[in-house]
Design an enzyme around this catalytic site. Structure first.
Site, PDB file in Angstrom:
ATOM      1  N   PHE A 103       0.813  -1.226  -0.120  1.00 26.80           N
ATOM      2  CA  PHE A 103      -0.046   0.005   0.053  1.00 26.80           C
ATOM      3  C   PHE A 103       0.886   1.155   0.054  1.00 26.80           C
ATOM      4  O   PHE A 103       0.419   2.420  -0.364  1.00 26.80           O
ATOM      5  CB  PHE A 103      -0.687  -0.239   1.177  1.00 26.80           C
ATOM      6  CG  PHE A 103      -0.164   0.443   2.488  1.00 26.80           C
ATOM      7  CD1 PHE A 103      -0.304   2.010   2.787  1.00 26.80           C
ATOM      8  CD2 PHE A 103       0.358  -0.350   3.398  1.00 26.80           C
ATOM      9  CE1 PHE A 103       0.614   2.385   4.042  1.00 26.80           C
ATOM     10  CE2 PHE A 103       0.979  -0.151   4.666  1.00 26.80           C
ATOM     11  CZ  PHE A 103       1.119   1.344   4.954  1.00 26.80           C
TER      12      PHE A 103
ATOM     13  N   LYS B 107      -1.332  -7.159  -9.280  1.00 26.35           N
ATOM     14  CA  LYS B 107      -2.322  -7.459  -7.807  1.00 26.35           C
ATOM     15  C   LYS B 107      -1.618  -6.325  -7.167  1.00 26.35           C
ATOM     16  O   LYS B 107      -1.069  -6.555  -6.208  1.00 26.35           O
ATOM     17  CB  LYS B 107      -2.105  -8.878  -7.402  1.00 26.35           C
ATOM     18  CG  LYS B 107      -3.066  -9.198  -6.512  1.00 26.35           C
ATOM     19  CD  LYS B 107      -3.969  -8.426  -5.557  1.00 26.35           C
ATOM     20  CE  LYS B 107      -3.195  -8.585  -4.252  1.00 26.35           C
ATOM     21  NZ  LYS B 107      -3.370  -7.663  -3.169  1.00 26.35           N
TER      22      LYS B 107
ATOM     23  N   ARG C 265      -5.685  -1.709  -0.126  1.00 28.84           N
ATOM     24  CA  ARG C 265      -6.017  -0.297   0.567  1.00 28.84           C
ATOM     25  C   ARG C 265      -6.055   0.555  -0.248  1.00 28.84           C
ATOM     26  O   ARG C 265      -6.826   1.564  -0.007  1.00 28.84           O
ATOM     27  CB  ARG C 265      -4.894  -0.339   1.508  1.00 28.84           C
ATOM     28  CG  ARG C 265      -4.488  -1.420   2.248  1.00 28.84           C
ATOM     29  CD  ARG C 265      -4.850  -1.361   3.759  1.00 28.84           C
ATOM     30  NE  ARG C 265      -4.395  -2.898   4.403  1.00 28.84           N
ATOM     31  CZ  ARG C 265      -5.253  -3.796   4.552  1.00 28.84           C
ATOM     32  NH1 ARG C 265      -6.600  -3.629   4.071  1.00 28.84           N
ATOM     33  NH2 ARG C 265      -4.904  -5.042   5.247  1.00 28.84           N
TER      34      ARG C 265
ATOM     35  N   SER D 295       5.539  -6.928   3.436  1.00 32.52           N
ATOM     36  CA  SER D 295       6.171  -7.395   4.703  1.00 32.52           C
ATOM     37  C   SER D 295       6.850  -8.662   4.485  1.00 32.52           C
ATOM     38  O   SER D 295       6.631  -9.404   3.675  1.00 32.52           O
ATOM     39  CB  SER D 295       5.078  -7.409   5.655  1.00 32.52           C
ATOM     40  OG  SER D 295       4.065  -8.473   5.571  1.00 32.52           O
TER      41      SER D 295
ATOM     42  N   CYS E  85       9.748   1.765   3.470  1.00 29.79           N
ATOM     43  CA  CYS E  85      10.483   1.009   3.593  1.00 29.79           C
ATOM     44  C   CYS E  85      11.840   1.488   3.855  1.00 29.79           C
ATOM     45  O   CYS E  85      12.869   0.649   4.449  1.00 29.79           O
ATOM     46  CB  CYS E  85      10.516  -0.074   2.643  1.00 29.79           C
ATOM     47  SG  CYS E  85      11.144   0.488   1.147  1.00 29.79           S
TER      48      CYS E  85
HETATM   49  P1  NAD Z   1       1.739  -6.528   3.239  1.00 33.90           P
HETATM   50  O1  NAD Z   1       2.640  -7.436   3.160  1.00 33.90           O
HETATM   51  O2  NAD Z   1       0.546  -6.499   4.311  1.00 33.90           O
HETATM   52  O3  NAD Z   1       0.927  -6.602   1.721  1.00 33.90           O
HETATM   53  C1  NAD Z   1       1.771  -6.663   0.642  1.00 33.90           C
HETATM   54  C2  NAD Z   1       0.948  -7.358  -0.595  1.00 33.90           C
HETATM   55  O4  NAD Z   1       0.711  -8.528  -0.164  1.00 33.90           O
HETATM   56  C3  NAD Z   1      -0.351  -6.744  -0.599  1.00 33.90           C
HETATM   57  O5  NAD Z   1      -0.855  -6.719  -2.109  1.00 33.90           O
HETATM   58  C4  NAD Z   1      -1.383  -7.753  -0.057  1.00 33.90           C
HETATM   59  O6  NAD Z   1      -2.683  -7.850  -0.569  1.00 33.90           O
HETATM   60  C5  NAD Z   1      -0.567  -9.053  -0.029  1.00 33.90           C
HETATM   61  N1  NAD Z   1      -0.887  -9.969   0.981  1.00 33.90           N
HETATM   62  C6  NAD Z   1      -1.388  -9.583   2.285  1.00 33.90           C
HETATM   63  N2  NAD Z   1      -1.395 -10.609   3.147  1.00 33.90           N
HETATM   64  C7  NAD Z   1      -1.262 -11.732   2.061  1.00 33.90           C
HETATM   65  C8  NAD Z   1      -1.180 -13.311   2.420  1.00 33.90           C
HETATM   66  N3  NAD Z   1      -1.474 -13.700   3.634  1.00 33.90           N
HETATM   67  N4  NAD Z   1      -1.051 -14.053   1.324  1.00 33.90           N
HETATM   68  C9  NAD Z   1      -0.780 -13.539  -0.110  1.00 33.90           C
HETATM   69  N5  NAD Z   1      -0.501 -12.122  -0.241  1.00 33.90           N
HETATM   70  C10 NAD Z   1      -0.838 -11.196   0.944  1.00 33.90           C
HETATM   71  O7  NAD Z   1       2.372  -4.988   3.093  1.00 33.90           O
HETATM   72  P2  NAD Z   1       1.845  -3.731   3.087  1.00 33.90           P
HETATM   73  O8  NAD Z   1       1.249  -3.577   4.455  1.00 33.90           O
HETATM   74  O9  NAD Z   1       1.033  -3.560   1.878  1.00 33.90           O
HETATM   75  O10 NAD Z   1       3.165  -2.967   2.917  1.00 33.90           O
HETATM   76  C11 NAD Z   1       4.142  -2.385   3.965  1.00 33.90           C
HETATM   77  C12 NAD Z   1       5.222  -3.399   4.077  1.00 33.90           C
HETATM   78  O11 NAD Z   1       5.932  -3.209   2.829  1.00 33.90           O
HETATM   79  C13 NAD Z   1       6.251  -2.958   5.272  1.00 33.90           C
HETATM   80  O12 NAD Z   1       6.679  -3.979   5.755  1.00 33.90           O
HETATM   81  C14 NAD Z   1       7.263  -2.490   4.337  1.00 33.90           C
HETATM   82  O13 NAD Z   1       8.796  -2.440   4.866  1.00 33.90           O
HETATM   83  C15 NAD Z   1       7.330  -3.215   3.132  1.00 33.90           C
HETATM   84  N6  NAD Z   1       8.087  -2.499   1.995  1.00 33.90           N
HETATM   85  C16 NAD Z   1       9.396  -3.088   1.531  1.00 33.90           C
HETATM   86  C17 NAD Z   1       9.653  -2.517   0.421  1.00 33.90           C
HETATM   87  C18 NAD Z   1      11.201  -2.944  -0.088  1.00 33.90           C
HETATM   88  O14 NAD Z   1      11.506  -2.554  -1.211  1.00 33.90           O
HETATM   89  N7  NAD Z   1      11.878  -3.629   0.590  1.00 33.90           N
HETATM   90  C19 NAD Z   1       9.086  -1.385  -0.120  1.00 33.90           C
HETATM   91  C20 NAD Z   1       7.798  -0.960   0.287  1.00 33.90           C
HETATM   92  C21 NAD Z   1       7.153  -1.578   1.269  1.00 33.90           C
END
Ligand code: NAD
Length: 499
Positions: A149, A173, A177, A226, A281
């Site tokens: 998000f 996908k 949010r 995450s 991040c």
């Molecule tokens: P999230 O992991 O909750 O969701 C990311 C994606 O995964 C979404 O599209 C979501 O629909 C999907 N998802 C969620 N739960 C799932 C499940 N159980 N099974 C399969 N798919 C699922 O992350 P978020 O809250 O949207 O984003 C924040 C996180 O992203 C933070 O941890 C941040 O550090 C990380 N982030 C990392 C980078 C990087 O380049 N390392 C960049 C941006 C954000």
């Protein structure tokens, strides 16, 4: 209330699963839209359409594919304000920050205009008698991306621009949010000349992601989000034979040496710690001052600045420093971690718990927090908070600060503030973190370099954007060719070596 759609084969398509996710305006707390959550059948349909469209797109010469990206850049610039507004409305970040989100994605699109050069193969003339050898980079087929998000425009563009310019189709996908900006980005790509079916936006949750992971046609998956989900997607995607790269969570440190300019440090920490409400991040969430005097000076300079941060809705434009967090649940989680820091004995120097904004009492706003005397065994140190909370861990030496950062499970970004070249050089060489800033608080590499952390911040081999993206989204094929004049009579039974 608005019902959002998928974007399939050039059309906005209503969801058919009967399942939806709520999309809020984080500034007001108001439920403003619902987004459809795709079923396995809806995902399979989108993939089948993409698979049918992809070979013709891969056959378009790279220069023409690059021209679509050229036109796309112009359209993104044309619609910048509209895109930023749609993004802020669902994410909550300030308008200038939302425009930056689009801009950093656009810069990767600009890089992709170089595809004809970047996709050129290698050629060896006369590798043997009458034998030539050449390698080419070919598209994978249908590729997919699952995005978070917090950068709803930038990260999808980091994935789909290189994937598409390399000749692939792409299934996006987005985060459930804040998916609206992704639908707009897909529409604009087709206005730029992309054939229908090459970009497909399929909204959804775990069911849609699992349908991607198990789909036999999809060749590669990019994920940003995450760490627990990154690890899950990497494991299941790889065991299903796909090429997978997953970028996970972070806990980024800043080491502050005694010789650093403390005004510069305090200003840098404000933006890096609290910008986008800490939902980046690459946000700095831990300050590691070296020496008691450095720590005392840091807190003295930082505390009044943190207290004066302006928090408000994106509609206030440039007048606010950061906006709300994404959901009520995110707010609750942040405040719970703040409480755990207090209970564990950290000193809360700036307390944002009672923050409230007149007229926006139902918004998901969290005040700015600054902790001192945090220790490495506390949850506020170990966990990614993803909110406007900065922890100060006091250290006695450079070596101690370095070791603390190196021992943390995450390794996305890090910075050091010093005027000493030797210390900075030693730091850059020894630190086990992927993106390093020297007197730069958020060292996000530009489009023509690559983005990626180390340790639990990444699963996979190649980074995002830059030259790595062109490797990730293509396969190498190597051809060894001999024409009749070079062919000798009789069979050859030992392994061929070039004469
Ligand atoms: P999230 O992991 O909750 O969701 C990311 C994606 O995964 C979404 O599209 C979501 O629909 C999907 N998802 C969620 N739960 C799932 C499940 N159980 N099974 C399969 N798919 C699922 O992350 P978020 O809250 O949207 O984003 C924040 C996180 O992203 C933070 O941890 C941040 O550090 C990380 N982030 C990392 C980078 C990087 O380049 N390392 C960049 C941006 C954000």
């Amino acid at each position: 209330m608005q019902e959002l759609t998928h974007y399939i084969n050039g059309e906005h398509v209503k969801g058919t699963s009967g399942r939806f996710a709520d999309v809020f305006n984080p500034a007001t707390g108001e439920l403003q839209a619902k987004t459809p959550l795709a079923s396995v059948a809806e995902m399979e349909n989108a993939v089948a359409i993409a698979a049918a469209a992809q070979p013709a797109w891969a056959a378009v010469n790279p220069q023409r594919r690059a021209r679509v990206m050229m036109k796309y850049v112009a359209l993104l610039n044309r619609d910048m304000d509209k895109l930023a507004e749609a993004l802020s409305r669902e994410h909550g970040k300030t308008l200038p920050d939302a425009a930056g989100d689009v801009q950093r994605g656009l810069e990767v699109v600009e890089y992709c205009i170089g595809a004809p050069q970047l996709l050129k193969g290698d050629y060896t003339d006369s590798a043997g008698p009458g034998i030539d050898m050449y390698s080419m980079r070919q598209a994978l087929g249908v590729t997919a991306g699952v995005t978070p998000f917090n950068f709803p425009a930038m990260i999808p563009m980091w994935m789909f621009a290189p994937a598409i310019v390399c000749g692939n189709a792409f299934i996006l996908k987005p985060s459930e949010r804040d998916p609206s900006v992704c639908l707009m980005l897909a529409e604009l790509l087709e206005e730029a000349g992309l054939p229908k079916g090459i970009i497909q936006v399929v909204n959804g949750d775990k069911e849609a992601v699992d349908a991607i992971l198990d789909n036999e046609t999809i060749q590669s998956i990019g994920f940003v989000g995450s760490t627990p989900i990154a690890e899950y997607i990497y494991g299941r995607g790889c065991s299903n034979g796909k090429r997978v790269q997953c970028f996970g969570g972070a806990k980024n440190h800043m080491i502050i040496m005694p010789d650093a300019d403390m005004d510069q440090v305090a200003d840098a920490l404000l933006g890096a710690g609290y910008g986008a409400a800490g939902e980046r991040c690459m946000a700095i969430s831990v300050a590691l001052p070296v020496g008691k005097d450095t720590a005392d000076r840091l807190i003295e300079k930082l505390a009044p600045r943190v207290e004066s941060l302006k928090i408000g809705p994106y509609t206030s434009g440039k007048d606010v420093d950061f906006g709300p967090v994404i959901t009520a649940a995110a707010k609750e989680n942040i405040l719970k971690l703040v409480q755990s820091g207090i209970d564990d004995g950290a000193k809360l120097v700036v307390d944002g718990r009672d923050f409230s904004l007149q007229g926006y009492e139902d918004g998901f706003f969290v005040g700015a927090h600054l902790f001192d005397n945090v220790t490495t065994d506390m949850d506020i140190y170990k966990k990614e908070i993803f909110g406007p909370v900065l922890s100060t861990v006091r250290t006695e030496s450079y070596e101690e600060a370095l070791k603390i950062a190196m021992d943390h499970e995450y390794g996305n970004g890090i910075a050091i503030y010093t005027r000493d070249g030797d210390t900075a050089r030693d730091f850059a060489n020894r630190i086990n973190v992927g993106m390093v800033g020297i007197n730069v608080p958020i060292p996000v590499p530009l489009a023509y370099h690559t983005f990626g952390g180390w340790k639990k911040s990444v699963f996979g081999d190649l980074n995002q954007h830059g030259p790595d993206a062109f490797k990730f989204y293509t396969r190498t094929k190597t051809v060894t060719a001999r024409w009749p004049s070079g062919i000798k009579e009789g069979g050859e039974f030992s392994i061929p070596v070039m004469e």
